[in-house]
Design a protein around this motif. Structure first.
Motif, mmCIF file in Angstrom:
data_model
loop_
_atom_site.group_PDB
_atom_site.id
_atom_site.type_symbol
_atom_site.label_atom_id
_atom_site.label_comp_id
_atom_site.label_asym_id
_atom_site.label_seq_id
_atom_site.Cartn_x
_atom_site.Cartn_y
_atom_site.Cartn_z
ATOM 1 N N LEU A 57 0.654 -1.430 -0.057
ATOM 2 C CA LEU A 57 0.368 -0.135 -0.152
ATOM 3 C C LEU A 57 0.716 0.743 0.478
ATOM 4 O O LEU A 57 0.908 1.937 -0.994
ATOM 5 C CB LEU A 57 -0.931 0.069 1.227
ATOM 6 N N TRP A 58 1.818 1.169 0.776
ATOM 7 C CA TRP A 58 2.796 1.915 1.278
ATOM 8 C C TRP A 58 3.530 2.971 -0.488
ATOM 9 O O TRP A 58 3.802 3.869 -0.306
ATOM 10 C CB TRP A 58 3.673 2.286 2.484
ATOM 11 N N GLY A 59 3.854 1.657 -0.771
ATOM 12 C CA GLY A 59 4.665 2.170 -2.129
ATOM 13 C C GLY A 59 3.923 2.695 -2.955
ATOM 14 O O GLY A 59 4.354 3.096 -3.740
ATOM 15 N N PHE A 60 2.698 1.479 -3.420
ATOM 16 C CA PHE A 60 1.691 2.002 -4.147
ATOM 17 C C PHE A 60 1.414 3.708 -4.141
ATOM 18 O O PHE A 60 1.495 4.621 -5.477
ATOM 19 C CB PHE A 60 0.551 1.572 -4.223
ATOM 20 N N ASN A 176 12.587 9.824 -5.826
ATOM 21 C CA ASN A 176 12.204 9.132 -4.339
ATOM 22 C C ASN A 176 10.917 7.768 -4.227
ATOM 23 O O ASN A 176 11.382 7.037 -3.747
ATOM 24 C CB ASN A 176 11.440 10.478 -3.152
ATOM 25 N N SER A 177 10.616 7.890 -5.614
ATOM 26 C CA SER A 177 9.066 7.398 -5.527
ATOM 27 C C SER A 177 10.450 5.597 -5.789
ATOM 28 O O SER A 177 9.500 4.838 -5.362
ATOM 29 C CB SER A 177 8.499 7.469 -6.565
ATOM 30 N N PRO A 178 10.767 5.315 -7.150
ATOM 31 C CA PRO A 178 11.127 4.455 -6.673
ATOM 32 C C PRO A 178 12.143 3.669 -5.464
ATOM 33 O O PRO A 178 12.507 2.577 -5.700
ATOM 34 C CB PRO A 178 12.184 4.233 -8.425
ATOM 35 N N ALA A 179 13.092 4.344 -5.317
ATOM 36 C CA ALA A 179 13.558 4.054 -4.362
ATOM 37 C C ALA A 179 13.407 4.084 -2.835
ATOM 38 O O ALA A 179 13.428 2.476 -2.048
ATOM 39 C CB ALA A 179 14.468 5.224 -4.180
ATOM 40 N N TYR A 180 12.444 4.674 -2.440
ATOM 41 C CA TYR A 180 11.597 4.327 -1.735
ATOM 42 C C TYR A 180 10.324 2.773 -2.075
ATOM 43 O O TYR A 180 10.749 2.260 -0.922
ATOM 44 C CB TYR A 180 10.550 5.600 -1.255
ATOM 45 N N ALA A 181 10.316 2.527 -2.571
ATOM 46 C CA ALA A 181 9.409 1.436 -3.089
ATOM 47 C C ALA A 181 9.824 0.078 -3.267
ATOM 48 O O ALA A 181 9.643 -0.346 -2.542
ATOM 49 C CB ALA A 181 8.334 1.674 -4.701
ATOM 50 N N SER A 182 11.703 0.362 -3.526
ATOM 51 C CA SER A 182 12.184 -0.826 -3.870
ATOM 52 C C SER A 182 12.209 -1.238 -1.852
ATOM 53 O O SER A 182 12.870 -2.118 -1.453
ATOM 54 C CB SER A 182 13.232 0.155 -4.662
ATOM 55 N N GLU A 183 12.649 -0.093 -1.441
ATOM 56 C CA GLU A 183 13.268 -0.384 0.111
ATOM 57 C C GLU A 183 11.668 -1.004 1.047
ATOM 58 O O GLU A 183 12.920 -1.419 1.462
ATOM 59 C CB GLU A 183 13.987 1.158 0.572
ATOM 60 N N ILE A 184 10.944 -1.010 0.770
ATOM 61 C CA ILE A 184 10.240 -1.041 1.871
ATOM 62 C C ILE A 184 9.412 -2.122 1.598
ATOM 63 O O ILE A 184 8.179 -2.598 2.279
ATOM 64 C CB ILE A 184 9.560 0.174 1.527
ATOM 65 N N VAL A 185 9.352 -3.109 -0.149
ATOM 66 C CA VAL A 185 8.993 -3.851 0.290
ATOM 67 C C VAL A 185 9.838 -5.163 -0.180
ATOM 68 O O VAL A 185 10.968 -5.111 -0.609
ATOM 69 C CB VAL A 185 7.520 -4.568 -1.380
ATOM 70 N N PRO A 186 9.098 -6.369 -0.118
ATOM 71 C CA PRO A 186 9.998 -8.002 -0.299
ATOM 72 C C PRO A 186 10.463 -8.265 -1.700
ATOM 73 O O PRO A 186 10.225 -7.036 -1.934
ATOM 74 C CB PRO A 186 9.034 -8.432 -0.416
ATOM 75 N N LEU A 187 12.175 -8.747 -1.814
ATOM 76 C CA LEU A 187 12.264 -9.136 -2.884
ATOM 77 C C LEU A 187 11.568 -9.612 -3.844
ATOM 78 O O LEU A 187 11.655 -9.224 -5.716
ATOM 79 C CB LEU A 187 13.672 -10.220 -2.171
ATOM 80 N N ALA A 188 10.830 -10.214 -3.382
ATOM 81 C CA ALA A 188 9.713 -11.083 -4.557
ATOM 82 C C ALA A 188 8.611 -9.386 -4.848
ATOM 83 O O ALA A 188 8.283 -9.958 -6.535
ATOM 84 C CB ALA A 188 8.489 -12.068 -3.464
#
Length: 530
Positions: A57-60, A176-188
């Motif tokens: 949710l927060w990534g989106f 910031n968007s791609p960096a934040y999203a990639s850092e908060i979600v699991p690898l999969a």
């Protein structure tokens, strides 16, 4: 809250994690880090969604900020095709036919990108200082304020100025968007979540296409002023959500705020306390490996040692988005008109094109789950090269109603392929290639490379399509097909495969200077800390 206070709140059963410096060589802590990384590798996409729904949710929400840049970019593309806008600000090229001069058409497209160019360079230092969350909140406030300039503009000059000021927060969002999203979600979920950025681009284009289609038959200034006002729909609701969003735990760990990082990990998913501590240990292990290279990150670090290679890849992938047919999608309505389609039908086709892009974005989630980043990028680029050349051939034939329709269809197909392959996978590659330590700076500089390439390409694209310019129409397919070939060749030799690689593994692969085509087959031991 101070670092010491945060650390005292950590559970007592893992006292080693509460220290200011976690000794990674400590056997228990190392085992926690290894177990945390192995758990990420073992997760399927569906299990990752169920275990960390809040991270999704927060990534989106963060990715959704891109809707504002998308909205305005596509809105400018539609302005130049609106008859009332053309009559008020354009020049008469034949009796009753008006067009916006090429220099002003280019200025409308370039002004926002110039502002964003400034924004992406500000993003890294500001984010390193105050974090992803507060940087985004600052950008949203600025966005609300700058929309007033464009909305009340009564000349092309003031409209261009308004676009330039609006571009500054765009730069903060996209960095910031791609960096934040990639850092908060699991690898999969990293590929799917970062690919959502392209989905948000499509959502913005759909809103614009629907709004301009609804207002394009008006004969007054509200045919373009009303769509401008719709920009205020987005910033405030996103700002409210960002006020309660968690900060990236990776950023908090880099700042030494381990207690807050642990709480952020717990907020992002339904993990047990033990799993959360393992994730914390895994992140600390990676941060410590990168800290051996340097401590306080600076923009100069992007161009030193192994980080130079990572920066080059990020910049080239970002910049190449402008060379494989993307600019046809950004100016779709105007392209359809120059291909011989009537104004009403051009706006209808633009709405269809935007909806098909949304479908392509959703399909890209399944592609990224099944295939590697490098594979999707290479095959997507190769496919678009074929259709771009076909577009040029079709435009070179004697023009009839049928050839006009074929050109329009080829333009839609090219946009569809881009939205399903190159567009979304580029954001994934960019987010995964940079080191954790330099991610905020790297995504900003990478996006700056995008604007550096896009600004002259926008002028070139406008010059190729505009009747007051070269008037090439579909023959521009030859030009974009040629530039796409260059992108394919460079990506074949220099683009590594980072699917299913943890950030620790990526660091090691780059530190070992593994050739791009061997990234996928190289084995990294779970105990390697080089």
């Amino acid at each position: 809250m101070s670092t010491d206070m945060n650390e005292k709140e950590l559970p007592a059963k893992h006292p080693e994690i509460s220290r200011q410096e976690i000794p990674v060589e400590h056997e228990d802590t190392l085992n926690d880090a290894i177990n945390g990384e192995n758990a990420e590798h073992d997760q399927t996409m569906w299990h990752a969604v169920k275990s960390q729904p809040w991270a999704c949710l927060w990534g989106f929400v963060m990715c959704f900020t891109i809707v504002m840049e998308s909205f305005d970019m596509f809105l400018n593309g539609n302005f130049v095709a609106l008859p009332p806008f053309q009559v008020k600000y354009g020049v008469e090229v034949s009796p009753g036919v008006y067009v916006i001069p090429t220099k002003w058409q280019s200025a409308l497209f370039q002004a926002g990108q110039c502002g964003a160019f400034v924004g992406v360079f500000l993003a890294g230092p500001i984010t390193n200082r105050i974090g992803y969350r507060w940087t985004t909140i600052l950008a949203l406030v600025l966005m609300n304020a700058t929309i007033f300039i464009s909305f009340f503009a009564d000349s092309l000059t003031l409209l261009v100025v308004g676009q330039a000021f609006e571009g500054v927060p765009w730069g903060l969002f996209i960095a910031n968007s791609p960096a934040y999203a990639s850092e908060i979600v699991p690898l999969a979920l990293r590929g799917v979540c970062t690919a959502t950025l392209q989905l948000c681009w499509s959502i913005g284009s759909i809103v614009v296409a629907g709004a301009t289609l609804g207002f394009q038959r008006r004969s007054d200034e509200w045919s373009w002023r009303a769509p401008l006002a719709l920009q205020w729909v987005f910033p405030t609701p996103i700002l409210v959500l960002m006020l309660i969003a968690p900060e990236s735990p990776w950023w908090l760990i880099r700042r030494g705020r381990k207690g807050e990082a642990l709480r952020s990990i717990q907020r992002l998913g339904s993990k047990s306390e033990e799993d959360s501590l393992r994730s914390l240990a895994m992140m600390e292990r990676t941060v410590k490996i990168e800290a051996q290279i340097g401590s306080s990150p600076s923009i100069l670090d992007l161009f030193k040692g192994v980080d130079l290679r990572r920066t080059i890849i990020t910049c080239l992938v970002y910049a190449s988005q402008n060379f494989a047919g993307n600019l046809i999608a950004n100016q779709a309505t105007f392209f359809f008109e120059q291909a011989g389609i009537s104004t009403d039908r051009a706006f209808q086709l633009n709405l269809i094109n935007s909806c098909l892009q949304l479908v392509a974005n959703i399909l890209s989630w399944f592609l990224s789950a099944c295939y590697g980043r490098r594979t999707i990028y290479l095959y997507g680029t190769a496919t678009n090269i074929v259709f771009l050349v076909l577009l040029g051939i079709c435009a070179s034939l004697p023009q009839t109603h049928q050839t006009n329709l074929v050109q329009a269809c080829l333009g839609i197909i090219i946009s569809f392929i881009f939205a399903g392959t190159l567009g979304p996978i580029s954001y994934t590659i960019i987010a995964e290639t940079s080191s954790v330590r330099l991610r905020a700076l790297s995504t900003g500089v990478g996006r700056a490379a995008y604007y550096f390439a896009e600004i002259p390409m926008i002028y070139l694209s406008s010059q190729m399509l505009n009747p007051t310019g070269w008037n090439l129409a579909g023959k521009c397919g030859y030009v974009w097909g040629g530039t796409a070939c260059v992108c394919w060749i460079m990506s074949y030799f220099f683009l590594p495969e980072l699917k299913n690689r943890s950030y620790r593994e990526s660091d090691i692969l780059f530190n070992r200077k593994v050739p791009a085509r061997k990234f996928k087959s190289t084995v990294i031991d779970v105990k390697d800390d080089e």
